[in-house]
Structures are given as structure tokens and as C-alpha cells.
Scaffold this motif. Structure first.
Motif, mmCIF file in Angstrom:
data_model
loop_
_atom_site.group_PDB
_atom_site.id
_atom_site.type_symbol
_atom_site.label_atom_id
_atom_site.label_comp_id
_atom_site.label_asym_id
_atom_site.label_seq_id
_atom_site.Cartn_x
_atom_site.Cartn_y
_atom_site.Cartn_z
ATOM 1 N N ALA A 1 6.284 1.157 2.472
ATOM 2 C CA ALA A 1 6.589 1.847 3.621
ATOM 3 C C ALA A 1 7.351 2.897 3.041
ATOM 4 N N ALA B 1 11.033 -5.846 -0.940
ATOM 5 C CA ALA B 1 11.294 -5.323 -2.202
ATOM 6 C C ALA B 1 12.048 -4.173 -2.409
ATOM 7 N N THR B 2 13.363 -4.234 -2.867
ATOM 8 C CA THR B 2 13.924 -2.800 -2.714
ATOM 9 C C THR B 2 13.771 -1.945 -4.363
ATOM 10 N N GLY C 1 12.562 -2.792 7.811
ATOM 11 C CA GLY C 1 12.324 -1.455 7.644
ATOM 12 C C GLY C 1 10.806 -0.825 7.548
ATOM 13 N N GLY D 1 5.612 -0.422 -10.202
ATOM 14 C CA GLY D 1 6.246 -0.654 -8.802
ATOM 15 C C GLY D 1 5.895 -1.892 -8.146
ATOM 16 N N ASN D 2 6.551 -2.236 -6.934
ATOM 17 C CA ASN D 2 6.347 -3.322 -6.456
ATOM 18 C C ASN D 2 4.773 -3.638 -5.962
ATOM 19 N N CYS D 3 4.166 -2.428 -5.650
ATOM 20 C CA CYS D 3 2.617 -2.529 -5.172
ATOM 21 C C CYS D 3 1.986 -2.961 -6.367
ATOM 22 N N SER E 1 0.975 3.434 -4.048
ATOM 23 C CA SER E 1 2.413 4.005 -4.460
ATOM 24 C C SER E 1 2.507 4.818 -5.530
ATOM 25 N N THR F 1 5.023 -3.094 0.954
ATOM 26 C CA THR F 1 6.261 -3.542 0.401
ATOM 27 C C THR F 1 7.350 -2.559 1.218
ATOM 28 N N ALA F 2 8.431 -3.056 1.251
ATOM 29 C CA ALA F 2 9.619 -2.426 2.245
ATOM 30 C C ALA F 2 10.768 -3.051 1.436
ATOM 31 N N GLY F 3 11.648 -1.867 1.133
ATOM 32 C CA GLY F 3 12.980 -2.074 0.459
ATOM 33 C C GLY F 3 14.003 -2.322 1.637
ATOM 34 N N VAL F 4 13.972 -2.146 2.791
ATOM 35 C CA VAL F 4 14.835 -2.571 4.033
ATOM 36 C C VAL F 4 14.420 -3.486 4.816
ATOM 37 N N ARG G 1 4.613 5.084 -7.622
ATOM 38 C CA ARG G 1 5.407 4.363 -8.892
ATOM 39 C C ARG G 1 4.685 3.478 -9.786
ATOM 40 N N LEU H 1 9.590 5.978 5.095
ATOM 41 C CA LEU H 1 9.878 6.516 6.518
ATOM 42 C C LEU H 1 9.407 5.732 7.579
ATOM 43 N N ARG H 2 9.308 4.483 7.465
ATOM 44 C CA ARG H 2 8.622 3.517 8.583
ATOM 45 C C ARG H 2 7.275 3.674 8.778
HETATM 46 C C1 LIG Z 1 10.594 8.296 0.043
HETATM 47 C C2 LIG Z 1 10.869 6.634 0.389
HETATM 48 C C3 LIG Z 1 10.821 6.357 1.720
HETATM 49 C C4 LIG Z 1 11.002 4.847 2.085
HETATM 50 N N1 LIG Z 1 11.020 4.492 3.008
HETATM 51 C C5 LIG Z 1 11.164 3.315 3.327
HETATM 52 C C6 LIG Z 1 11.259 2.800 4.877
HETATM 53 O O1 LIG Z 1 11.202 3.647 5.789
HETATM 54 N N2 LIG Z 1 11.415 1.357 4.804
HETATM 55 C C7 LIG Z 1 11.708 0.519 4.065
HETATM 56 O O2 LIG Z 1 11.887 -0.649 4.234
HETATM 57 N N3 LIG Z 1 11.601 0.753 2.645
HETATM 58 C C8 LIG Z 1 11.542 2.245 2.373
HETATM 59 N N4 LIG Z 1 11.280 2.743 1.162
HETATM 60 C C9 LIG Z 1 11.462 1.596 0.130
HETATM 61 C C10 LIG Z 1 9.934 1.229 -0.550
HETATM 62 O O3 LIG Z 1 9.247 0.922 0.544
HETATM 63 C C11 LIG Z 1 10.258 0.028 -1.414
HETATM 64 O O4 LIG Z 1 11.308 0.500 -2.534
HETATM 65 C C12 LIG Z 1 8.980 -0.526 -1.933
HETATM 66 O O5 LIG Z 1 9.070 -1.768 -2.521
HETATM 67 C C13 LIG Z 1 8.330 0.599 -2.895
HETATM 68 O O6 LIG Z 1 7.184 -0.077 -3.439
HETATM 69 P P1 LIG Z 1 6.610 0.567 -4.865
HETATM 70 O O7 LIG Z 1 7.897 0.195 -5.745
HETATM 71 O O8 LIG Z 1 5.401 -0.026 -5.208
HETATM 72 O O9 LIG Z 1 6.687 2.095 -4.844
HETATM 73 C C14 LIG Z 1 11.049 4.018 0.974
HETATM 74 C C15 LIG Z 1 11.270 4.323 -0.353
HETATM 75 C C16 LIG Z 1 11.084 5.792 -0.786
HETATM 76 C C17 LIG Z 1 10.888 6.299 -2.148
#
Ligand SMILES: Cc1cc2nc3c(=O)[nH]c(=O)nc-3n(C[C@H](O)[C@H](O)[C@H](O)COP(=O)(O)O)c2cc1C
Length: 276
Positions: free
Chosen positions: A86, A155-156, A128, A18-20, A13, A122-125, A15, A88-89
Motif C-alpha cells: 500500500a 507489516a510495517t 491503512g 521487503g515484505n512483498c 515493491s 502489504t500495509a504498514g498502518v 524494496r 498512500l492508500r
Molecule cells: C511512500 C510510502 C507510502 C506508504 N503508504 C502506506 C499507506 O498508505 N498505508 C499503509 O498501511 N502503509 C503504507 N506504507 C507502508 C508499506 O505499505 C509497508 O511498509 C509495506 O510492508 C511495504 O512493503 P515492502 O517492504 O514490500 O515494500 C507506505 C510506505 C511507503 C514507503
């Protein structure tokens, strides 16, 4: 005194904190003993695109970048945690960009094969994650490491992964899996060949495993789904397969060099074109 375990956390990631990164640290903290954790942020490394020259099968890669240093860190670690978000999936591109250079790993199978590793996406949605975890698992498997556990962590916002109990529980589960001598056993239906859990449904009743390439059939009997999957036509999953796959690739490269002039003639009419 038992030797200290060297853990490597690969963070996919951009970030910081961040969550990772948090999941890597949380998993490492839950590993029994006091392991030494080193981390690498893949996006900060100069990892250039593979040139498809196949030179790494027999010699050094022509790119003088950070790939070798990171690969060496993987080889020297006792166990590896790989976490990517994640996007864009899919899986963050730095994971695949590194893996694209992975034919270099074939010269180091002894140092890589079977090394325990766990995968986190990790996935925010909600719902997702798409193929994000598959990409991380593929990274682990293709390098010859042994997948011991995996999880999608919802984790959003940066910090959510460890603020909520779910992430912390997952971290404890993955830490235990990393040091367990038990074989990896995913929940639910999995490929009888490789224990992968990602499939493509092809024509009626036919199924293809995206993790090992094995193909077969599936059936539903009284609500129970049965899978019959045979090894793929060309496997490089087991240690000995990796050695023979490398030999096969070297042979393909030699064949290409023999046919190169004829192929050049054949593609001549396609030369040129407008590129932006
Ligand atoms: C450009 C971008 C695209 C993302 N696409 C998705 C997605 O397709 N599905 C999802 O669940 N979350 C998506 N997210 C949210 C991240 O996966 C989520 O916030 C994750 O916890 C981030 O981990 P990090 O803090 O280590 O970067 C996206 C975030 C960004 C910035």
C-alpha cells in the motif's frame, strides 16, 4: 514423475527483501511439492506508459521495452503470486503501470485465462491498506488470471511479514488456495457476478461492483444484507467475453480512424496552452 510446477512471483515493491518479496517466497515455500520459483521486480523493469494507440489489438506494441518479456513469463508460469505494498492508500504504481499495457494480453487469452493466481497487499498502518488489495486483484483479473486467494498482510518494517505468525499463516493459506481445485470463495458479502468485494454505494439502494462493473441493488432485512447484481452492460470477465471485447475494441479503433479528421477539426480551437 509429476512435472515440477513453475511459479512466478511478481513483486510490486521497490524494496529488495521487503515484505512483498518475503511473502512471495514464503507462499512459494508452502506450495506442496518443490515448485520452481522465478521472480520479477516490476520497478526494475522498463515498462513505458501505454501510448493509447491500440495497435497491440492486432499487432505488436510500438514500445520496445520489458513488457513483453514479463507477459511471456506470466504466460509460461503454471501459477502466479502478485504482491504489492500500500502506498498512500493505493497500490504501488508499478502494478497499474504494467496493467495499463494489458490490452496486449487480449491476443494471448488462451495462455493466460484461468491461470491460478493469488493477491497480496502489504500495509504498514492499521486500517491503512485503502484500495491496495483491490489494485492487485484487478491486475490478476484484468489479465484473465483466476483469483484463488488474497490477503492484506500487516507489516510495517521490512521483515515483519514473516517475523509475525500472521504473515506465515496467511502464506500457508494462500499456498493451499493456489493449488486448490475449489472455486474462489471470499469471506462475507461478495458480488454474485464476479465474487468481487469492492462496491460503490450509489443513490439509495443502488450498488456498483468495482471489480466487474455489475450494477444492482442491496437491501437489509433483519440485519441480513442482500445483494442483487446483474452483469455489466459491457463485460470482459469470461474467456469468451475477452475475445468479444477485443473485437469490439478493434471496431472502436476503426470508427475512430473514420472520424479522426472531423474530430481534429473540432478540437482545433483548443490547441496550445501553457504546460510546465
Ligand atoms: C511512500 C510510502 C507510502 C506508504 N503508504 C502506506 C499507506 O498508505 N498505508 C499503509 O498501511 N502503509 C503504507 N506504507 C507502508 C508499506 O505499505 C509497508 O511498509 C509495506 O510492508 C511495504 O512493503 P515492502 O517492504 O514490500 O515494500 C507506505 C510506505 C511507503 C514507503
Amino acid at each position: 514423475m509429476a512435472e515440477m510446477m513453475n511459479l512466478l512471483g511478481i513483486i510490486g515493491s521497490p524494496r529488495k527483501m521487503g515484505n512483498c518479496e518475503l511473502m512471495v517466497k514464503e507462499i512459494a515455500a508452502a506450495v506442496p511439492g518443490t515448485p520452481k520459483l522465478s521472480m520479477v521486480r516490476l520497478v526494475e523493469k522498463d515498462i513505458r506508459p501505454c501510448k493509447a494507440c491500440y495497435r497491440c489489438l492486432t499487432g505488436d506494441c510500438p514500445h520496445p521495452d520489458d513488457f513483453t518479456g514479463v507477459l511471456r513469463a506470466i504466460m509460461e508460469a503454471d501459477a502466479v503470486i502478485v504482491a504489492a505494498p500500500a502506498y498512500l492508500r493505493g497500490t504501488h504504481s508499478c502494478i497499474q503501470r504494467f496493467l495499463d499495457r494489458g490490452l496486449q494480453a487480449y491476443r494471448h487469452v488462451d495462455a493466460l485465462y484461468g491461470k491460478p493466481a493469488v493477491a497480496v497487499a502489504t500495509a504498514g498502518v492499521e486500517d491503512g491498506e485503502g484500495s491496495a488489495l483491490l489494485g492487485v486483484e484487478n491486475f490478476i483479473r484484468q489479465l484473465g488470471l483466476s483469483l484463488k486467494g488474497r490477503a492484506v498482510v500487516r507489516a510495517t518494517f521490512p521483515g515483519d511479514a514473516i517475523v509475525f505468525e500472521e504473515g506465515r499463516t496467511t502464506a500457508r493459506r494462500l499456498a493451499a488456495a493456489l493449488v486448490s481445485t475449489d472455486d474462489y470463495a471470499p469471506e462475507g458479502l461478495s458480488c454474485p457476478e464476479c465474487k468481487g468485494t469492492y462496491f460503490e454505494f450509489r443513490k439509495m439502494g443502488a450498488i456498483y461492483c468495482l471489480s466487474c462493473g455489475g450494477a444492482g441493488t442491496f437491501s437489509a432485512d433483519g440485519g441480513k444484507i442482500g445483494l442483487v447484481i446483474g452483469p455489466p452492460a459491457h463485460s470482459w470477465r469470461k474467456k469468451e467475453d475477452m475475445a468479444s471485447h477485443r473485437k469490439w475494441l478493434i471496431g472502436r479503433r476503426e470508427e475512430f480512424l473514420r472520424r479522426r479528421d472531423r474530430l481534429k477539426d473540432a478540437v482545433k480551437p483548443y490547441l496550445g496552452g501553457e504546460f510546465i
